[in-house]
Design an enzyme around this catalytic site. Structure first.
Site, PDB file in Angstrom:
ATOM      1  NE  ARG A  65      -3.723   0.635   2.393  1.00  0.00           N
ATOM      2  CZ  ARG A  65      -3.610   1.498   3.395  1.00  0.00           C
ATOM      3  NH1 ARG A  65      -2.791   1.269   4.386  1.00  0.00           N
ATOM      4  NH2 ARG A  65      -4.322   2.605   3.407  1.00  0.00           N
ATOM      5  CE  LYS A 130       2.423  -5.481   6.513  1.00  0.00           C
ATOM      6  NZ  LYS A 130       2.146  -4.240   5.805  1.00  0.00           N
ATOM      7  NE  ARG A 265       3.604   4.997  11.369  1.00  0.00           N
ATOM      8  CZ  ARG A 265       3.256   4.404  10.230  1.00  0.00           C
ATOM      9  NH1 ARG A 265       2.154   3.697  10.180  1.00  0.00           N
ATOM     10  NH2 ARG A 265       3.964   4.513   9.141  1.00  0.00           N
TER      11      ARG A 265
HETATM   12  C1  BTN Z   1       0.982  -3.903   2.381  1.00  0.00           C
HETATM   13  O1  BTN Z   1       1.140  -4.389   3.502  1.00  0.00           O
HETATM   14  O2  BTN Z   1       1.334  -2.744   2.127  1.00  0.00           O
HETATM   15  C2  BTN Z   1       0.318  -4.718   1.316  1.00  0.00           C
HETATM   16  C3  BTN Z   1       1.196  -5.828   0.825  1.00  0.00           C
HETATM   17  C4  BTN Z   1       0.532  -6.668  -0.234  1.00  0.00           C
HETATM   18  C5  BTN Z   1       1.496  -7.658  -0.868  1.00  0.00           C
HETATM   19  C6  BTN Z   1       0.794  -8.614  -1.784  1.00  0.00           C
HETATM   20  S1  BTN Z   1       1.855  -9.937  -2.262  1.00  0.00           S
HETATM   21  C7  BTN Z   1       0.705 -10.452  -3.471  1.00  0.00           C
HETATM   22  C8  BTN Z   1       0.145  -9.205  -4.105  1.00  0.00           C
HETATM   23  N1  BTN Z   1       0.976  -8.751  -5.190  1.00  0.00           N
HETATM   24  C9  BTN Z   1       1.550  -7.574  -4.937  1.00  0.00           C
HETATM   25  O3  BTN Z   1       2.322  -6.969  -5.696  1.00  0.00           O
HETATM   26  N2  BTN Z   1       1.173  -7.136  -3.727  1.00  0.00           N
HETATM   27  C10 BTN Z   1       0.252  -8.055  -3.089  1.00  0.00           C
END
Ligand code: BTN
Length: 267
Positions: A65, A130, A265
Site C-alpha cells: 500500500r 507485522k 499509528r
Molecule cells: C501492504 O502491507 O502494504 C500490502 C502488501 C501486499 C502484498 C501482496 S503480495 C501479493 C500481491 N501482489 C503484490 O504486488 N502485492 C500483493
C-alpha cells in the site's frame, strides 16, 4: 532443515487443501512474476463463476500500500492475488481489505497461531509485529461486472538479514509455529476462509463480520494518529463501523475515516 518452509507452491497440494471446494477456484501458479496483483489487473481472466487466483513463488516487483515495495526472497513468503467479482448491488468495496485480513487471521488461528491482531485497514499482526499485508485494487467496470484484485502477502520465513521497514517490527510464521505449514496448504486454508467470508460480505455487508473484526482490532480503545489525511487526526480508536470505515473519537467528536491512502499509528 524444515523443507515445508522453502518448498515451491504445488497445484495438486493446493487442490488437496481446498478439498471439496476446489472446483470453485482456478489457481494458477508461477515460479516468478513481477506482481500477482499487477498481472491480474492487466489481464483479468474471463468470468466463469470460479474465483481466479494467481500465486507466485517469488515476486520481482511486489507492491504494498501507499506505493511501498513488498519484498520477496525464495521461500520467504506466500504471495498471491484473487479476483473477486461483485454481484450488481453488492456492498461498497470499502470493507474488502478488512474482510481479507479477517480471512488471513482465521486461517492462522486454524493453524494454531496465537495473538493474531488486525490493524485497520490492511495489516495482520502477531503480538504487534507485522506478519501479512493486503493490497486491494479495483478493476474498472467498463461494462463488465465490477471486480477487485485482493493481493495477500504472508511472511513465512524471512531471511535472517531481511531488512523490512515497519514501525513495530515484522515477524514470520516460522517464529509463530514449531511446524509451519507448507506454502500450498497455507494458500488453500486462506482461500477457503476468503471465499467463506466474501460470500457473507456479498450477502450481508461488512456489518455481518464487524464483530469478528473488532475482536481482533490491534488498537481497540488506544490513542492513535491517522497520517495521510489532509490534516493529521488524533483520537481513540473505536474500530470499524458497518461499512468498514475507521471510527475515531477525537477531541471534536466522532470522525469516520475511509480506507484510502492513510496510515494508522499508535499515538
Ligand atoms: C501492504 O502491507 O502494504 C500490502 C502488501 C501486499 C502484498 C501482496 S503480495 C501479493 C500481491 N501482489 C503484490 O504486488 N502485492 C500483493
Amino acid at each position: 532443515m524444515d523443507h515445508s518452509a522453502c518448498e515451491a507452491l504445488d497445484g495438486a497440494e493446493v487442490a488437496a487443501a481446498l478439498g471439496g471446494e476446489a472446483a470453485g477456484f482456478s489457481v494458477q501458479i508461477l515460479p516468478e512474476c513481477d506482481s500477482t496483483n499487477s498481472r491480474l489487473l492487466a489481464d483479468p481472466p474471463p468470468d466463469d463463476g470460479r474465483v481466479h487466483v494467481l500465486a507466485a513463488d517469488v515476486q520481482t516487483a511486489g507492491r504494498g500500500r501507499r506505493g511501498r515495495v513488498w519484498q520477496s526472497w525464495p521461500g520467504a513468503s506466500l504471495t498471491f492475488s484473487a479476483l473477486w467479482r461483485f454481484e450488481p448491488g453488492a456492498p461498497v468495496p470499502a470493507g474488502l481489505s478488512l474482510v481479507a485480513g479477517l480471512a488471513v487471521a482465521r486461517a492462522l488461528e486454524e493453524l494454531g497461531v496465537e495473538g493474531v491482531q488486525l490493524k485497520w485497514p490492511n495489516d495482520v499482526l502477531i503480538h504487534g509485529h507485522k506478519l501479512a499485508g493486503i493490497l486491494v485494487e479495483l478493476l474498472p467496470g467498463r461494462g463488465r461486472t465490477p471486480a477487485a484484485v485482493i493481493g495477500i502477502g504472508i511472511n513465512r520465513r524471512l531471511p535472517p538479514d531481511a531488512c523490512v521497514d515497519y514501525p513495530t517490527g515484522v515477524t514470520d510464521l516460522a517464529a509463530c509455529l514449531t511446524q509451519p505449514p507448507g506454502a500450498s496448504q497455507l494458500l488453500g486454508l486462506v482461500l477457503l476462509q476468503l471465499h467463506r467470508l466474501l460470500d457473507i460480505y456479498a450477502a450481508a455487508g461488512f456489518g455481518a463480520l464487524r464483530g469478528a473484526w473488532q475482536q481482533r482490532n490491534a488498537f481497540a480503545d488506544l490513542p492513535v494518529r491517522i497520517l495521510g489525511e489532509a490534516e493529521e487526526l488524533a483520537g481513540i480508536c473505536l474500530g470499524a463501523d458497518e461499512d468498514g470505515a475507521l471510527l475515531l473519537q477525537t477531541a471534536d467528536g466522532l470522525r469516520r475515516v475511509l480506507s484510502g491512502d492513510v496510515s494508522l499509528r499508535v499515538a
